[in-house]
Design a protein around this motif. Structure first.
Motif, PDB file in Angstrom:
ATOM      1  N   ARG A 167       0.826  -1.208   0.000  1.00 16.41           N
ATOM      2  CA  ARG A 167       0.000   0.000   0.000  1.00 16.41           C
ATOM      3  C   ARG A 167       0.863   1.263   0.000  1.00 16.41           C
ATOM      4  N   GLU A 168       1.920   1.262   0.811  1.00 14.80           N
ATOM      5  CA  GLU A 168       2.819   2.412   0.847  1.00 14.80           C
ATOM      6  C   GLU A 168       3.625   2.529  -0.446  1.00 14.80           C
ATOM      7  N   ALA A 169       4.040   1.381  -0.987  1.00 23.40           N
ATOM      8  CA  ALA A 169       4.854   1.391  -2.213  1.00 23.40           C
ATOM      9  C   ALA A 169       4.081   1.961  -3.394  1.00 23.40           C
ATOM     10  N   LYS A 170       2.764   1.800  -3.401  1.00 26.84           N
ATOM     11  CA  LYS A 170       1.956   2.323  -4.497  1.00 26.84           C
ATOM     12  C   LYS A 170       2.042   3.842  -4.604  1.00 26.84           C
ATOM     13  N   LYS A 171       2.479   4.492  -3.519  1.00 25.87           N
ATOM     14  CA  LYS A 171       2.578   5.952  -3.521  1.00 25.87           C
ATOM     15  C   LYS A 171       3.863   6.441  -4.197  1.00 25.87           C
ATOM     16  N   LEU A 172       4.782   5.503  -4.473  1.00 24.87           N
ATOM     17  CA  LEU A 172       6.021   5.877  -5.164  1.00 24.87           C
ATOM     18  C   LEU A 172       5.778   5.976  -6.668  1.00 24.87           C
ATOM     19  N   TYR A 173       6.566   6.814  -7.316  1.00 23.63           N
ATOM     20  CA  TYR A 173       6.573   6.842  -8.778  1.00 23.63           C
ATOM     21  C   TYR A 173       7.533   5.759  -9.285  1.00 23.63           C
ATOM     22  N   GLN A 174       7.305   5.301 -10.517  1.00 23.39           N
ATOM     23  CA  GLN A 174       8.175   4.277 -11.111  1.00 23.39           C
ATOM     24  C   GLN A 174       9.642   4.718 -11.084  1.00 23.39           C
ATOM     25  N   LYS A 175       9.902   5.979 -11.454  1.00 27.91           N
ATOM     26  CA  LYS A 175      11.284   6.459 -11.513  1.00 27.91           C
ATOM     27  C   LYS A 175      11.917   6.461 -10.126  1.00 27.91           C
ATOM     28  N   GLU A 176      11.126   6.803  -9.112  1.00 25.39           N
ATOM     29  CA  GLU A 176      11.633   6.816  -7.734  1.00 25.39           C
ATOM     30  C   GLU A 176      11.983   5.405  -7.285  1.00 25.39           C
ATOM     31  N   PHE A 177      11.123   4.451  -7.624  1.00 26.80           N
ATOM     32  CA  PHE A 177      11.389   3.058  -7.277  1.00 26.80           C
ATOM     33  C   PHE A 177      12.704   2.593  -7.903  1.00 26.80           C
ATOM     34  N   ILE A 178      12.918   2.942  -9.163  1.00 22.80           N
ATOM     35  CA  ILE A 178      14.140   2.521  -9.863  1.00 22.80           C
ATOM     36  C   ILE A 178      15.370   3.129  -9.197  1.00 22.80           C
ATOM     37  N   ARG A 179      15.282   4.399  -8.776  1.00 19.85           N
ATOM     38  CA  ARG A 179      16.415   5.011  -8.071  1.00 19.85           C
ATOM     39  C   ARG A 179      16.779   4.222  -6.812  1.00 19.85           C
ATOM     40  N   TRP A 180      15.753   3.869  -6.032  1.00 18.10           N
ATOM     41  CA  TRP A 180      16.012   3.114  -4.811  1.00 18.10           C
ATOM     42  C   TRP A 180      16.515   1.709  -5.133  1.00 18.10           C
ATOM     43  N   PHE A 181      15.963   1.121  -6.187  1.00 14.16           N
ATOM     44  CA  PHE A 181      16.386  -0.234  -6.539  1.00 14.16           C
ATOM     45  C   PHE A 181      17.855  -0.261  -6.920  1.00 14.16           C
ATOM     46  N   ARG A 182      18.339   0.799  -7.539  1.00 11.77           N
ATOM     47  CA  ARG A 182      19.733   0.846  -7.949  1.00 11.77           C
ATOM     48  C   ARG A 182      20.689   0.888  -6.766  1.00 11.77           C
ATOM     49  N   LEU A 183      20.176   1.187  -5.585  1.00  8.73           N
ATOM     50  CA  LEU A 183      21.024   1.118  -4.385  1.00  8.73           C
ATOM     51  C   LEU A 183      21.598  -0.278  -4.194  1.00  8.73           C
ATOM     52  N   THR A 184      20.898  -1.286  -4.710  1.00  5.96           N
ATOM     53  CA  THR A 184      21.362  -2.660  -4.525  1.00  5.96           C
ATOM     54  C   THR A 184      22.732  -2.896  -5.163  1.00  5.96           C
ATOM     55  N   SER A 185      23.125  -2.027  -6.111  1.00  6.68           N
ATOM     56  CA  SER A 185      24.424  -2.211  -6.763  1.00  6.68           C
ATOM     57  C   SER A 185      25.584  -1.983  -5.803  1.00  6.68           C
ATOM     58  N   GLU A 186      25.365  -1.238  -4.736  1.00  4.58           N
ATOM     59  CA  GLU A 186      26.449  -0.969  -3.785  1.00  4.58           C
ATOM     60  C   GLU A 186      26.255  -1.679  -2.452  1.00  4.58           C
ATOM     61  N   ILE A 187      25.209  -2.522  -2.362  1.00  3.98           N
ATOM     62  CA  ILE A 187      24.851  -3.063  -1.063  1.00  3.98           C
ATOM     63  C   ILE A 187      25.779  -4.183  -0.593  1.00  3.98           C
ATOM     64  N   THR A 188      26.253  -5.039  -1.505  1.00  2.00           N
ATOM     65  CA  THR A 188      27.032  -6.205  -1.091  1.00  2.00           C
ATOM     66  C   THR A 188      28.355  -5.837  -0.419  1.00  2.00           C
ATOM     67  N   PRO A 189      29.190  -4.971  -1.005  1.00  2.00           N
ATOM     68  CA  PRO A 189      30.429  -4.610  -0.309  1.00  2.00           C
ATOM     69  C   PRO A 189      30.177  -3.851   0.993  1.00  2.00           C
ATOM     70  N   LEU A 190      29.107  -3.056   1.031  1.00  2.00           N
ATOM     71  CA  LEU A 190      28.778  -2.314   2.251  1.00  2.00           C
ATOM     72  C   LEU A 190      28.414  -3.267   3.378  1.00  2.00           C
ATOM     73  N   LEU A 191      27.582  -4.255   3.082  1.00  2.00           N
ATOM     74  CA  LEU A 191      27.170  -5.224   4.101  1.00  2.00           C
ATOM     75  C   LEU A 191      28.351  -6.085   4.541  1.00  2.00           C
ATOM     76  N   ARG A 192      29.235  -6.420   3.613  1.00  2.00           N
ATOM     77  CA  ARG A 192      30.417  -7.198   3.983  1.00  2.00           C
ATOM     78  C   ARG A 192      31.264  -6.425   5.000  1.00  2.00           C
ATOM     79  N   PHE A 193      31.413  -5.139   4.768  1.00  2.00           N
ATOM     80  CA  PHE A 193      32.167  -4.289   5.699  1.00  2.00           C
ATOM     81  C   PHE A 193      31.477  -4.238   7.066  1.00  2.00           C
ATOM     82  N   PHE A 194      30.158  -4.066   7.069  1.00  2.00           N
ATOM     83  CA  PHE A 194      29.415  -3.995   8.327  1.00  2.00           C
ATOM     84  C   PHE A 194      29.555  -5.291   9.127  1.00  2.00           C
ATOM     85  N   ARG A 195      29.566  -6.420   8.432  1.00  2.00           N
ATOM     86  CA  ARG A 195      29.692  -7.703   9.140  1.00  2.00           C
ATOM     87  C   ARG A 195      31.084  -7.867   9.743  1.00  2.00           C
ATOM     88  N   MET A 196      32.080  -7.328   9.065  1.00  2.00           N
ATOM     89  CA  MET A 196      33.462  -7.483   9.532  1.00  2.00           C
ATOM     90  C   MET A 196      33.780  -6.590  10.734  1.00  2.00           C
TER      91      MET A 196
END
Length: 260
Positions: A167-196
């Motif tokens: 219900r909350e996600a429906k309030k986003l625009y498609q372009k906004e969703f894509i911007r947030w989705f692209r965050l996943t490109s930097e997530i793996t090295p960031l999480l690896r650092f946080f775990r270490m």
């Protein structure tokens, strides 16, 4: 600046700042506000592009968000409110933002409450993200979001959480969703650092027993990080504050009130 609301306590000088996840808004904390404002000053944020926070004008021509720039949005609000230090309560992707804030500005973070924390993407999660990357510009984003929500929160007792986030996600625009989705490109090295790195800030992970994608990695982190604790909520999936609000509220408030 982000849209936010605050509740000022009559005597406490302690702050609790709530940070929601991608596709949500500050309204997902509606089952927490009444109890937490009895004990603390409360700050509720809408992340950029979510809830009442419109995307910044400068972002109209910028397709990419970063965790650092979104973290700085949060810092801007607490600076504006002259909050020197706060407890931070996050859910899902919000926990990554809190951990990033603590890494960059540890003096501003009194403790971290990590609900449905994401600290590692298992193979299943990585496959989902790859599918999302392939189809994000072709398939309506809400189809992708519903699919992800069902995979992360599959059980019958997770239905309320799924419905709330869709219900909350429906309030986003498609372009906004894509911007947030692209965050996943930097997530793996960031999480690896946080775990270490054990950041040595009091941290309570609150995870549902049925949070199959993310609980196993949190159990390993807590075993190696000295200032971290894990509380597992039975009969509960990823969105612990919505599915089991009384358990979540009681445990978190108890934890926060014992921190000196």
């Amino acid at each position: 600046m982000l849209s936010y609301t605050k509740h000022i306590h009559s005597s406490s000088n302690k702050w609790v700042t709530f940070v929601h996840g991608a596709g949500g808004s500050s309204t997902i904390w509606f089952k927490q506000v009444r109890e937490f404002k009895k004990h603390f000053n409360v700050l509720l944020l809408d992340l950029r592009g979510h809830g009442n926070s419109k995307a910044h004008f400068k972002d109209v021509f910028n397709d990419k968000y970063t965790f650092d720039c979104i973290t700085n949005d949060i810092l801007e609000v607490i600076n504006h409110e002259k909050i020197q230090k706060s407890h931070f309560v996050g859910i899902s992707l919000g926990t990554i933002l809190i951990r990033n804030l603590a890494e960059k500005y540890p003096e501003r973070v009194e403790s971290m409450i990590m609900g449905g924390a994401i600290m590692k993407l298992n193979l299943r999660s990585q496959v989902l993200i790859r599918l999302g990357v392939i189809f994000k510009s072709v398939v309506p984003y809400i189809w992708l979001y519903k699919f992800f929500a069902f995979v992360i929160m599959p059980n019958k007792n997770h239905k309320e959480s799924r419905s709330l986030f869709v219900r909350e996600a429906k309030k986003l625009y498609q372009k906004e969703f894509i911007r947030w989705f692209r965050l996943t490109s930097e997530i793996t090295p960031l999480l690896r650092f946080f775990r270490m790195v054990d950041i040595r800030i009091p941290t309570l992970y609150v995870m549902g027993r049925e949070d199959y994608l993310f609980l196993p990695s949190i159990e390993k982190i807590v075993a190696s990080h000295k200032t971290s604790q894990l509380f597992i909520v039975e009969n509960c999936g990823h969105v612990v504050n919505v599915e089991q609000p009384m358990v979540f509220n009681d445990k978190v408030i108890q934890y926060l009130t014992t921190i000196k």
